[in-house]
Design an enzyme around this catalytic site. Structure first.
Site, PDB file in Angstrom:
ATOM      1  N   GLU A  37       0.845  -1.191   0.000  1.00 54.64           N
ATOM      2  CA  GLU A  37       0.000   0.000   0.000  1.00 54.64           C
ATOM      3  C   GLU A  37       0.880   1.241   0.000  1.00 54.64           C
ATOM      4  O   GLU A  37       1.804   1.348   0.811  1.00 54.64           O
ATOM      5  CB  GLU A  37      -0.922  -0.006   1.224  1.00 54.64           C
ATOM      6  CG  GLU A  37      -1.622   1.292   1.545  1.00 54.64           C
ATOM      7  CD  GLU A  37      -2.467   1.828   0.402  1.00 54.64           C
ATOM      8  OE1 GLU A  37      -2.399   3.053   0.166  1.00 54.64           O
ATOM      9  OE2 GLU A  37      -3.178   1.036  -0.239  1.00 54.64           O
ATOM     10  N   GLN A  38       0.597   2.176  -0.918  1.00 58.01           N
ATOM     11  CA  GLN A  38       1.457   3.351  -1.026  1.00 58.01           C
ATOM     12  C   GLN A  38       1.291   4.329   0.138  1.00 58.01           C
ATOM     13  O   GLN A  38       2.225   5.051   0.480  1.00 58.01           O
ATOM     14  CB  GLN A  38       1.213   4.070  -2.346  1.00 58.01           C
ATOM     15  CG  GLN A  38      -0.132   4.719  -2.495  1.00 58.01           C
ATOM     16  CD  GLN A  38      -0.251   5.462  -3.822  1.00 58.01           C
ATOM     17  OE1 GLN A  38       0.719   5.588  -4.567  1.00 58.01           O
ATOM     18  NE2 GLN A  38      -1.437   5.954  -4.123  1.00 58.01           N
ATOM     19  N   ARG A 112     -15.923   4.217   5.946  1.00 54.97           N
ATOM     20  CA  ARG A 112     -14.963   3.323   5.302  1.00 54.97           C
ATOM     21  C   ARG A 112     -13.884   2.868   6.289  1.00 54.97           C
ATOM     22  O   ARG A 112     -13.464   1.706   6.269  1.00 54.97           O
ATOM     23  CB  ARG A 112     -14.306   4.040   4.120  1.00 54.97           C
ATOM     24  CG  ARG A 112     -13.249   3.245   3.375  1.00 54.97           C
ATOM     25  CD  ARG A 112     -12.725   4.046   2.191  1.00 54.97           C
ATOM     26  NE  ARG A 112     -11.705   3.336   1.429  1.00 54.97           N
ATOM     27  CZ  ARG A 112     -10.410   3.362   1.701  1.00 54.97           C
ATOM     28  NH1 ARG A 112      -9.980   4.075   2.738  1.00 54.97           N
ATOM     29  NH2 ARG A 112      -9.544   2.708   0.956  1.00 54.97           N
ATOM     30  N   TYR A 218     -27.189   9.171   5.301  1.00 54.65           N
ATOM     31  CA  TYR A 218     -27.438   8.098   6.256  1.00 54.65           C
ATOM     32  C   TYR A 218     -26.424   8.233   7.390  1.00 54.65           C
ATOM     33  O   TYR A 218     -25.337   8.793   7.206  1.00 54.65           O
ATOM     34  CB  TYR A 218     -27.318   6.712   5.606  1.00 54.65           C
ATOM     35  CG  TYR A 218     -26.104   6.501   4.730  1.00 54.65           C
ATOM     36  CD1 TYR A 218     -24.837   6.255   5.283  1.00 54.65           C
ATOM     37  CD2 TYR A 218     -26.209   6.540   3.346  1.00 54.65           C
ATOM     38  CE1 TYR A 218     -23.732   6.059   4.482  1.00 54.65           C
ATOM     39  CE2 TYR A 218     -25.094   6.340   2.536  1.00 54.65           C
ATOM     40  CZ  TYR A 218     -23.865   6.101   3.105  1.00 54.65           C
ATOM     41  OH  TYR A 218     -22.760   5.906   2.305  1.00 54.65           O
ATOM     42  N   ASP A 296     -12.428  -1.753  -7.813  1.00 55.86           N
ATOM     43  CA  ASP A 296     -12.471  -0.632  -8.754  1.00 55.86           C
ATOM     44  C   ASP A 296     -11.439  -0.740  -9.865  1.00 55.86           C
ATOM     45  O   ASP A 296     -11.614  -0.182 -10.941  1.00 55.86           O
ATOM     46  CB  ASP A 296     -12.263   0.688  -8.009  1.00 55.86           C
ATOM     47  CG  ASP A 296     -13.494   1.146  -7.264  1.00 55.86           C
ATOM     48  OD1 ASP A 296     -14.577   0.555  -7.470  1.00 55.86           O
ATOM     49  OD2 ASP A 296     -13.392   2.094  -6.464  1.00 55.86           O
TER      50      ASP A 296
END
Length: 399
Positions: A37-38, A112, A218, A296
């Site tokens: 992960e960068q 998230r 929400y 994605d």
């Protein structure tokens, strides 16, 4: 293919939801993987998301659903469509009873970061490599080669590109992909619950729809915040980025004249992010040699069906199952994984694209027909093909 005693050497590029889910499902099947992960830390970029029954089922199988719902919010009402000018409720669905009865799990909303925090303990500390920026992905025959900013070169047995919408792995597999401007930009913001009107604190996923715009809200983070996602015509300053920002005034201007209650909610928001929605056709393939894509990187979709995170988690589950069932031929397993996933994700890409037009109709006969259709619809049942999906059933049926 060279493998270690414990199995193939698997590299996952990207430590977001898809990357961590892939590492977790692979580990559950006995595979070791390294996640690159960068970012120097897994941060809270991205705001809210929806975990529908198809994703909740997989979090339960990983053993993290209970941890996740400590901060997630269980939805009682969904598809609550409201008219832009006065908040008239056009339709609403009882998720509290319907989701569990029909699909065996509830629907949740969350930040998230809360989903990442639930998944991260499933990935061993020595398998997660932060601050590792990949500068190139190339192929030597069927062998994918990763080169990092610090000079390290990695030649894995299997490469999984979970590196998002601007994926380097996708570029290496399929070359440059065409994008079109959708004419739509999205704003995202959080409102502290103490500042939010009571209607926005309910355990409801609400969509306000009007000419050229719509806004979804929400609660997230255990109800501490209300997540806003708004869609409006794109301007010249919109870019495709999770970190670009707008001003609160710009967001308010987009919803000038809308129901005062909604304007009050927007006025209480923090600095909104803003990004352009770029339109991409579904890929006709997404693996090459020993490399494949998920999430994605493989199938970016408009957020109008709230399935982006769920589809990445499904991808991860199916990929791990395929590799486990075909351990003697991992390259064949990558092809099987793509074959199982590509049609489903392409369908979601296409219907998500179509929803933007429907939600943004100007007032008039088409809008009235749409509102009538919404009032008569049962989206929880109509979208059963999304929520009942089970990766284990899909993989078993493909044998």
């Amino acid at each position: 293919m060279m493998t270690t005693e414990a199995g193939p050497r698997i590299a996952i590029l990207g430590g977001g939801i898809g990357g961590l889910a892939a590492a977790a499902f692979l580990r559950d099947k006995g595979f070791h993987s390294d996640v690159y992960e960068q970012a120097a830390a897994l941060t809270e970029v991205g705001a809210g998301l929806v975990i529908a029954p198809n994703a909740a089922r997989l979090l339960r199988r990983l053993g993290v659903l209970d941890r996740f719902i400590e901060r997630a919010v269980q939805m009682e009402i969904g598809w609550e469509f409201r008219r832009w000018e006065n908040g008239t409720v056009l339709s609403a669905e009882n998720l509290q009873d319907g989701c569990k009865r029909l699909y065996g799990e509830h629907t949740y909303t969350a930040h998230r970061a809360d989903l990442l925090n639930a998944l991260r303990p499933l990935v061993p500390v020595d398998s997660l490599h932060l601050g590792r920026r990949c500068v190139s992905v190339e192929f030597e025959g069927d062998q994918a080669v990763l080169r990092f900013e610090d000079g390290e070169t990695v030649r894995p047995d299997i490469l999984i590109g979970a590196d998002g919408i601007h994926s380097r792995v996708r570029g290496a597999i399929v070359g440059p992909t065409q994008t079109r401007e959708s004419g739509i930009c999205a704003y995202r913001a959080l409102v502290p619950a103490r500042k939010a009107p009571a209607f926005a604190r309910r355990h409801a996923q609400t969509l306000w729809i009007g000419p050229d715009h719509h806004l979804v809200h929400y609660p997230v983070s255990g109800g501490d915040y209300v997540n806003l996602v708004a869609f409006a015509p794109a301007g010249a300053s919109s870019v495709e980025s999770w970190t670009a920002t707008a001003t609160l005034g710009e967001l308010l201007d987009e919803f000038d004249g809308w129901d005062p209650r909604l304007v009050e909610l927007i006025r209480s928001a923090d600095t909104p992010g803003r990004w352009a929605l770029l339109d991409r056709e579904p890929l006709d393939h997404w693996h090459r040699g020993n490399a494949t894509l998920l999430g994605d990187a493989a199938h970016p979709m408009f957020p109008f069906f709230a399935q982006g995170a769920a589809q990445a988690i499904e991808d991860a589950a199916v990929l791990a199952l395929c590799l486990a069932k075909d351990q003697e031929s991992p390259l064949a397993a990558l092809g099987r994984y793509e074959e199982l996933r590509r049609r489903r994700t392409a369908r979601l890409q296409e219907i998500s694209h179509g929803r933007s037009h429907i939600n943004h109709l100007p007032d008039g006969p088409e809008q009235q027909a749409r509102d009538l259709a919404y009032s008569q619809a049962d989206p929880l049942r109509a979208n059963g093909w999304i929520y009942e999906y089970d990766p284990e059933v899909a993989v078993s049926a493909s044998v």
